[in-house]
Write an enzyme that holds these catalytic residues in place. Structure first.
Site: not given
Length: 328
Positions: A1-3, A19, A227
């Protein structure tokens, strides 16, 4: 999981940051890939060529795999998880360049000069279910693409086909699909950087407790929708920046709001998703910056002429700060 998010300086210089949030230790480091390289593919024996040079987070697994980077023309890409919705071809497609999901990013960085060119060439590609080395799974991915002009797109492939969409907010996270995230912003139109006004209820006047009430209702958890909302809000209202150093500093602070500390986001098996690193891609230099979890020191690699024309890829160690300055 990333942003991920983009940021532009007042002078028009474009950045893409992300990220990398994952439980499995990826072990990536900065790698500069020179021009005119050949990549093997797990889909076909032919593989593919990359005439353009690029730099990003890579790892050599009997051939390099990248998960983000920027190329010599300023095209920048980050691959993020898209579990539950990514849908790829079951077998190779005739008369197409067939790529596994984890190979798409390297082809983009090595072959296109702008986000628009990628859109024009997507009909050349077929993304095929094929497992990535190390993880030994078909990695469900979607991609955020940006270039020096500021043009930013999202690439997703679902059961109904490939979608290449303008990204008007400069932010991408994970599942659900990008269109869903944009619609979900309608639930947060009350968010603002200034305080909420006093309210009158009958004869009773209600005053806010203090500054920050404009962000009441902004979600603070680590889910992808939360997010996304949080990053869109922060990106929209953060102070403008002028220089490269200010841009990297601002992006680091913006990603602070979504960074995941070890131990606070557990999977069903007990493993901990956490922000293994943050990456910042400067498109006008071009240059790549990486900031790992265990040492917040930022490593910068500029894509120089020597790196672009080298005989082989160049790996770079991560800079470290071994001790704190102590004041007695």
């Amino acid at each position: 999981m990333c942003t991920s998010l983009t940021l532009q300086t007042t002078g028009g210089d474009q950045f893409l940051a992300r990220t990398m949030d994952f439980a499995f230790e990826l072990g990536g480091r900065p790698v500069a890939m020179p021009r005119q390289q050949h990549f093997n593919s797990v889909v076909t024996t032919a593989g593919f060529e990359t005439p353009y040079s690029f730099v990003g987070t890579g790892r050599n697994l009997n051939g390099y795999i990248f998960v983000d980077g920027v190329n010599e023309y300023g095209v920048s890409v980050a691959a993020l998880y898209f579990s539950g919705q990514a849908h790829y071809a079951q077998t190779a497609v005739a008369d197409k360049l067939n790529l596994a999901p984890h190979e798409v990013l390297m082809w983009i960085l090595g072959n296109v000069k702008s986000a628009q060119e990628l859109g024009d060439r997507l009909n050349e590609l077929a993304i095929v279910e094929a497992a990535a080395p190390l993880l030994n799974i078909v990695v469900p991915l979607h991609w955020i693409i940006s270039d020096r002009s500021g043009a930013t797109y999202v690439l997703e492939q679902e059961a109904d086909g490939m979608h290449y969409m303008v990204n008007p907010v400069g932010v991408m996270t994970n599942t659900p699909d990008f269109g869903w995230h944009l619609k979900n912003l309608s639930n947060y139109v009350q968010l603002q950087p200034g305080p909420q006004p006093d309210r009158q209820y009958g004869d009773f006047e209600v005053k806010p407790f203090g500054p920050g009430t404009g962000a009441l209702g902004m979600p603070g958890d680590y889910t992808s929708p939360s997010r996304f909302v949080r990053t869109v809000f922060m990106r929209q209202y953060a102070d403008p920046v002028e220089t490269d150093a200010e841009a990297i500093n601002a992006l680091s602070h913006l990603l602070n709001s979504v960074e995941i500390t070890k131990g606070v986001k557990l999977q069903a098996d007990g493993s901990s998703d956490y922000t293994q690193y943050r990456a910042y891609m400067s498109m006008h230099e071009p240059a790549f910056y990486i900031q790992p979890y265990d040492d917040q020191t930022i490593t910068r690699v500029a894509l120089t002429a020597d790196l672009m024309t080298a005989s082989q890829p160049t790996e770079f160690p991560l800079a470290t700060t071994q001790q704190f300055n102590r004041v007695n």
